[in-house]
Motif scaffolding. Structure first.
Motif, PDB file in Angstrom:
ATOM      1  N   THR A   4       3.082  36.932   3.703  1.00 16.96           N
ATOM      2  CA  THR A   4       3.778  36.124   2.706  1.00 16.96           C
ATOM      3  C   THR A   4       2.925  34.947   2.252  1.00 16.96           C
ATOM      4  O   THR A   4       1.940  34.596   2.882  1.00 16.96           O
ATOM      5  CB  THR A   4       5.137  35.627   3.263  1.00 16.96           C
ATOM      6  OG1 THR A   4       5.801  34.877   2.264  1.00 16.96           O
ATOM      7  CG2 THR A   4       4.948  34.755   4.485  1.00 16.96           C
ATOM      8  N   GLN A   5       3.345  34.373   1.123  1.00 19.38           N
ATOM      9  CA  GLN A   5       2.729  33.159   0.605  1.00 19.38           C
ATOM     10  C   GLN A   5       3.584  31.991   1.071  1.00 19.38           C
ATOM     11  O   GLN A   5       4.799  32.042   0.944  1.00 19.38           O
ATOM     12  CB  GLN A   5       2.788  33.179  -0.923  1.00 19.38           C
ATOM     13  CG  GLN A   5       1.745  34.027  -1.585  1.00 19.38           C
ATOM     14  CD  GLN A   5       0.467  33.265  -1.809  1.00 19.38           C
ATOM     15  OE1 GLN A   5       0.509  32.093  -2.152  1.00 19.38           O
ATOM     16  NE2 GLN A   5      -0.663  33.902  -1.586  1.00 19.38           N
ATOM     17  N   LEU A  19      -8.102  20.261   5.603  1.00 22.26           N
ATOM     18  CA  LEU A  19      -8.125  19.700   4.245  1.00 22.26           C
ATOM     19  C   LEU A  19      -6.728  19.467   3.663  1.00 22.26           C
ATOM     20  O   LEU A  19      -6.580  19.144   2.494  1.00 22.26           O
ATOM     21  CB  LEU A  19      -8.892  20.646   3.308  1.00 22.26           C
ATOM     22  CG  LEU A  19     -10.370  20.853   3.671  1.00 22.26           C
ATOM     23  CD1 LEU A  19     -11.006  21.847   2.714  1.00 22.26           C
ATOM     24  CD2 LEU A  19     -11.115  19.533   3.651  1.00 22.26           C
ATOM     25  N   LEU A  20      -5.709  19.645   4.493  1.00 24.94           N
ATOM     26  CA  LEU A  20      -4.346  19.460   3.984  1.00 24.94           C
ATOM     27  C   LEU A  20      -4.107  18.014   3.554  1.00 24.94           C
ATOM     28  O   LEU A  20      -4.565  17.079   4.193  1.00 24.94           O
ATOM     29  CB  LEU A  20      -3.331  19.807   5.075  1.00 24.94           C
ATOM     30  CG  LEU A  20      -3.105  21.283   5.375  1.00 24.94           C
ATOM     31  CD1 LEU A  20      -2.067  21.402   6.458  1.00 24.94           C
ATOM     32  CD2 LEU A  20      -2.659  22.020   4.125  1.00 24.94           C
ATOM     33  N   ASP A  21      -3.363  17.850   2.478  1.00 23.33           N
ATOM     34  CA  ASP A  21      -2.969  16.494   2.090  1.00 23.33           C
ATOM     35  C   ASP A  21      -1.584  16.536   1.439  1.00 23.33           C
ATOM     36  O   ASP A  21      -0.851  17.509   1.593  1.00 23.33           O
ATOM     37  CB  ASP A  21      -4.009  15.873   1.164  1.00 23.33           C
ATOM     38  CG  ASP A  21      -4.258  16.748  -0.051  1.00 23.33           C
ATOM     39  OD1 ASP A  21      -3.390  17.582  -0.381  1.00 23.33           O
ATOM     40  OD2 ASP A  21      -5.323  16.602  -0.677  1.00 23.33           O
ATOM     41  N   GLU A  22      -1.262  15.484   0.723  1.00 25.11           N
ATOM     42  CA  GLU A  22       0.095  15.395   0.181  1.00 25.11           C
ATOM     43  C   GLU A  22       0.374  16.376  -0.950  1.00 25.11           C
ATOM     44  O   GLU A  22       1.528  16.556  -1.343  1.00 25.11           O
ATOM     45  CB  GLU A  22       0.360  13.952  -0.274  1.00 25.11           C
ATOM     46  CG  GLU A  22       0.718  13.091   0.924  1.00 25.11           C
ATOM     47  CD  GLU A  22       0.465  11.618   0.695  1.00 25.11           C
ATOM     48  OE1 GLU A  22       0.613  11.166  -0.453  1.00 25.11           O
ATOM     49  OE2 GLU A  22       0.111  10.924   1.665  1.00 25.11           O
ATOM     50  N   ASN A  23      -0.674  16.963  -1.482  1.00 26.77           N
ATOM     51  CA  ASN A  23      -0.454  17.963  -2.523  1.00 26.77           C
ATOM     52  C   ASN A  23      -0.071  19.300  -1.891  1.00 26.77           C
ATOM     53  O   ASN A  23      -0.722  19.740  -0.958  1.00 26.77           O
ATOM     54  CB  ASN A  23      -1.722  18.151  -3.356  1.00 26.77           C
ATOM     55  CG  ASN A  23      -2.117  16.845  -4.029  1.00 26.77           C
ATOM     56  OD1 ASN A  23      -1.264  16.121  -4.534  1.00 26.77           O
ATOM     57  ND2 ASN A  23      -3.396  16.534  -3.984  1.00 26.77           N
ATOM     58  N   THR A  24       0.973  19.878  -2.422  1.00 19.60           N
ATOM     59  CA  THR A  24       1.419  21.152  -1.863  1.00 19.60           C
ATOM     60  C   THR A  24       0.433  22.256  -2.228  1.00 19.60           C
ATOM     61  O   THR A  24       0.063  22.409  -3.391  1.00 19.60           O
ATOM     62  CB  THR A  24       2.809  21.497  -2.416  1.00 19.60           C
ATOM     63  OG1 THR A  24       3.658  20.384  -2.194  1.00 19.60           O
ATOM     64  CG2 THR A  24       3.382  22.718  -1.736  1.00 19.60           C
ATOM     65  N   LYS A  25       0.046  22.997  -1.198  1.00 17.07           N
ATOM     66  CA  LYS A  25      -0.874  24.119  -1.422  1.00 17.07           C
ATOM     67  C   LYS A  25      -0.147  25.418  -1.117  1.00 17.07           C
ATOM     68  O   LYS A  25       0.765  25.471  -0.305  1.00 17.07           O
ATOM     69  CB  LYS A  25      -2.067  24.011  -0.469  1.00 17.07           C
ATOM     70  CG  LYS A  25      -3.035  22.904  -0.790  1.00 17.07           C
ATOM     71  CD  LYS A  25      -4.306  23.106   0.036  1.00 17.07           C
ATOM     72  CE  LYS A  25      -5.357  22.077  -0.314  1.00 17.07           C
ATOM     73  NZ  LYS A  25      -5.028  20.731   0.183  1.00 17.07           N
ATOM     74  N   LYS A  26      -0.617  26.463  -1.779  1.00 19.04           N
ATOM     75  CA  LYS A  26      -0.110  27.805  -1.447  1.00 19.04           C
ATOM     76  C   LYS A  26      -1.125  28.458  -0.520  1.00 19.04           C
ATOM     77  O   LYS A  26      -2.326  28.314  -0.722  1.00 19.04           O
ATOM     78  CB  LYS A  26       0.007  28.657  -2.719  1.00 19.04           C
ATOM     79  CG  LYS A  26       1.067  28.154  -3.670  1.00 19.04           C
ATOM     80  CD  LYS A  26       2.397  28.816  -3.368  1.00 19.04           C
ATOM     81  CE  LYS A  26       3.458  28.334  -4.342  1.00 19.04           C
ATOM     82  NZ  LYS A  26       4.802  28.602  -3.860  1.00 19.04           N
ATOM     83  N   ALA A  27      -0.620  29.138   0.491  1.00 17.13           N
ATOM     84  CA  ALA A  27      -1.545  29.789   1.401  1.00 17.13           C
ATOM     85  C   ALA A  27      -0.960  31.106   1.876  1.00 17.13           C
ATOM     86  O   ALA A  27       0.258  31.261   1.996  1.00 17.13           O
ATOM     87  CB  ALA A  27      -1.822  28.885   2.595  1.00 17.13           C
ATOM     88  N   ALA A  28      -1.860  32.048   2.131  1.00 15.37           N
ATOM     89  CA  ALA A  28      -1.406  33.356   2.608  1.00 15.37           C
ATOM     90  C   ALA A  28      -1.279  33.327   4.125  1.00 15.37           C
ATOM     91  O   ALA A  28      -2.121  32.772   4.813  1.00 15.37           O
ATOM     92  CB  ALA A  28      -2.386  34.438   2.184  1.00 15.37           C
ATOM     93  N   MET A  29      -0.191  33.900   4.607  1.00 16.90           N
ATOM     94  CA  MET A  29       0.000  33.964   6.038  1.00 16.90           C
ATOM     95  C   MET A  29       0.405  35.383   6.400  1.00 16.90           C
ATOM     96  O   MET A  29       1.151  36.032   5.665  1.00 16.90           O
ATOM     97  CB  MET A  29       1.101  33.002   6.475  1.00 16.90           C
ATOM     98  CG  MET A  29       1.249  32.909   7.976  1.00 16.90           C
ATOM     99  SD  MET A  29       2.486  31.697   8.443  1.00 16.90           S
ATOM    100  CE  MET A  29       3.959  32.460   7.869  1.00 16.90           C
ATOM    101  N   GLU A  30      -0.079  35.873   7.501  1.00 19.06           N
ATOM    102  CA  GLU A  30       0.382  37.180   7.973  1.00 19.06           C
ATOM    103  C   GLU A  30       0.630  37.125   9.464  1.00 19.06           C
ATOM    104  O   GLU A  30       0.038  36.298  10.171  1.00 19.06           O
ATOM    105  CB  GLU A  30      -0.612  38.277   7.605  1.00 19.06           C
ATOM    106  CG  GLU A  30      -2.018  38.038   8.073  1.00 19.06           C
ATOM    107  CD  GLU A  30      -2.943  39.147   7.590  1.00 19.06           C
ATOM    108  OE1 GLU A  30      -3.221  39.178   6.377  1.00 19.06           O
ATOM    109  OE2 GLU A  30      -3.369  39.972   8.408  1.00 19.06           O
ATOM    110  N   GLY A  31       1.519  37.975   9.887  1.00 19.14           N
ATOM    111  CA  GLY A  31       1.839  37.960  11.310  1.00 19.14           C
ATOM    112  C   GLY A  31       2.843  39.025  11.672  1.00 19.14           C
ATOM    113  O   GLY A  31       3.139  39.918  10.881  1.00 19.14           O
ATOM    114  N   THR A  32       3.362  38.898  12.866  1.00 19.35           N
ATOM    115  CA  THR A  32       4.282  39.904  13.395  1.00 19.35           C
ATOM    116  C   THR A  32       5.623  39.266  13.706  1.00 19.35           C
ATOM    117  O   THR A  32       5.705  38.280  14.438  1.00 19.35           O
ATOM    118  CB  THR A  32       3.720  40.498  14.705  1.00 19.35           C
ATOM    119  OG1 THR A  32       2.367  40.852  14.478  1.00 19.35           O
ATOM    120  CG2 THR A  32       4.509  41.718  15.126  1.00 19.35           C
TER     121      THR A  32
END
Lengths: 283, 188
Positions: free
Chosen positions: B137-138, B112-125
């Motif tokens: 992080t966001q 659903l990504l488009d030209e509008n900037t979205k905030k999303a949560a990401m986690e990892g190592t």
């Protein structure tokens, strides 16, 4: 049918192998820059030039002092009153070509230097770093009133030196420096103007920021009646992020290659040594 | 007869393998010149800051997984002595030449990504200096044409990775290191 059974057992493997690790996909970058770094942290080991180069477009300013002999004791505060100073600017034209100019208060000497890196030690590659170091010196302390025959060329001296270093392990680096130097005017008649020397030196890390450094210059054709000694120096490097402080004891008060090899007056066996430092700053 | 079944099964497995591989490649976006910058400067002292502009990263839009890799020697400081010191004594890049990150978007439909900037949560190592650390992080993410842009930042400490800061410079290097990244991933 047995074969088929085995295949069905293997099926999950086929599918699993598709869940390829994304990281593995991009982890194809072999580490290309495998050069050994930091064989020496200072441009000098103590007196001898090291194979370290000034990086491209950076300017180093090195202030060096050698105080008077500590032998005199408290009378002139362990040599504090008799300091020799050298100010040196070195510029990196490229990572492998450095130009320097300096002024030393010893015989009011101006010096210019050209340092060229020919080979660079690499893991699994070239085993040594080889650097060529050349200088021209101009002694402006000679007085024309005392030496009426003096010509301009008498003031000049030259050095050509090959610096070969090897970082043996993360803590220990060694260097050998075959040196040819020529003084158009020497202090005693018996001394040949063209002189040869082998320099050896090393750095051993004690902690992450301290290292012990040593260098020695073996003069190969010193006149038998020469009052001058081979220079031996020992000192410590202290590194902070942007500076290297080198603190040391040496029996040579002058700091240019010709002068510390040719005109070192101190004597370790006599306690006649000089305390000094080199302080470098990057711009 | 048995042999025929066997062959059919093998061939279909090979076909499935190839198809899966293809479909996997379809959702992938990659960047080979991503930027990472970190800063641990203290006010009044010399700037402790470095950036790397050749970071590789890859995003799988089907699974929401992301991976990134940076060569430590690709981080450049203004002060070359600082850079040398960083490599030699802190991060020990001779022994640990790479920093890697493996992460996952937990709650984002990448379709659903488009030209509008979205905030999303990401986690990892995050792995460097031979140590691993969980990072959450966001991030800001947007998609323009065939390019997905991701930017974000997080904070780590040298202690997380067993990097010891000696007393003598302790007040010149911030306790917390701010890491910023900027990736522009192009469809593979």
């Amino acid at each position: 049918m047995k074969k088929l059974n085995i295949l069905f057992l293997l099926l999950p493997l086929f599918v699993l192998s598709q869940e390829d690790d994304l990281l593995k996909e991009i982890d194809d970058t072999t580490v290309s820059e495998n050069y050994e770094i930091a064989a020496f942290k200072g441009l000098k080991i103590v007196n001898f030039e090291s194979t370290k180069m000034v990086p491209q477009k950076q300017l180093y300013f090195v202030v060096s002092h050698r105080f008077g002999s500590i032998k005199t004791g408290i009378e002139d505060f362990f040599g504090l009153d008799q300091a020799v100073t050298r100010l040196n600017f070195i510029y990196g034209i490229t990572d492998g070509i450095n130009l320097g100019v300096s002024r030393s208060s010893f015989q009011r000497t101006y010096e210019s230097s050209l340092k060229l890196r020919l080979l660079r030690q690499k893991k699994g590659g070239i085993p040594f770093t080889v650097v060529l170091f050349n200088t021209v010196l101009l002694n402006t302390a000679l007085d024309e009133e005392q030496l009426p025959e003096l010509k301009f060329e008498n003031r000049l001296g030259y050095t050509t030196q090959v610096l070969i270093s090897k970082k043996l392990n993360p803590n220990l680096s060694l260097q050998i420096a075959p040196t040819y130097f020529h003084d158009n005017l020497v202090a005693i008649d018996e001394q040949e103007n063209s002189q040869y020397s082998i320099g050896i030196g090393g750095r051993h890390k004690l902690t992450k920021r301290w290292s012990i450094n040593m260098d020695y210059g073996l003069h190969l054709n010193r006149a038998s009646n020469s009052p001058f000694k081979n220079p031996f120096s020992i000192g410590f490097d202290l590194e902070t992020g942007g500076h290297v402080f080198q603190l040391h004891f040496t029996n040579a008060q002058p700091m240019n290659t010709n002068t510390f090899l040719g005109q070192a007056t101190g004597d370790w066996s006599d306690g006649d040594v000089f305390f000094g430092f080199n302080l470098s700053r990057v711009f | 007869m048995k042999n025929t079944i066997y062959r059919v099964v093998v061939i279909s497995l090979i076909l499935i393998t190839i198809t899966l591989q293809n479909s996997n490649a379809q959702g992938k976006y990659i960047d080979r010149s991503g930027k990472i910058q970190f800063e641990a400067s203290e006010a009044l002292f010399e700037e402790v800051k470095a950036s790397n502009e050749s970071v590789t990263s890859v995003l799988d839009t089907k699974t929401g997984q992301i991976a990134a890799l940076a060569l430590i020697k690709g981080f450049h400081f203004k002060n070359s002595l600082m850079e040398e010191h960083f490599n030699e004594n802190y991060i020990e890049s001779g022994m640990y030449p790479k920093a890697t990150f493996k992460g996952q978007f937990s709650d984002l439909d990448l379709a659903l990504l488009d030209e509008n900037t979205k905030k999303a949560a990401m986690e990892g190592t995050l792995k460097l200096h031979g140590k691993e650390k969980e990072v959450r992080t966001q991030i800001s993410i947007q998609k323009v044409g065939d390019i997905i842009s991701m930017t974000g930042e997080f904070v780590v400490t040298p202690g997380d990775f067993d990097i010891h800061i000696p007393k003598i410079v302790q007040n010149k290097i911030a306790k917390e290191v701010l890491v910023k990244f900027d990736f522009k991933l192009i469809k593979k």
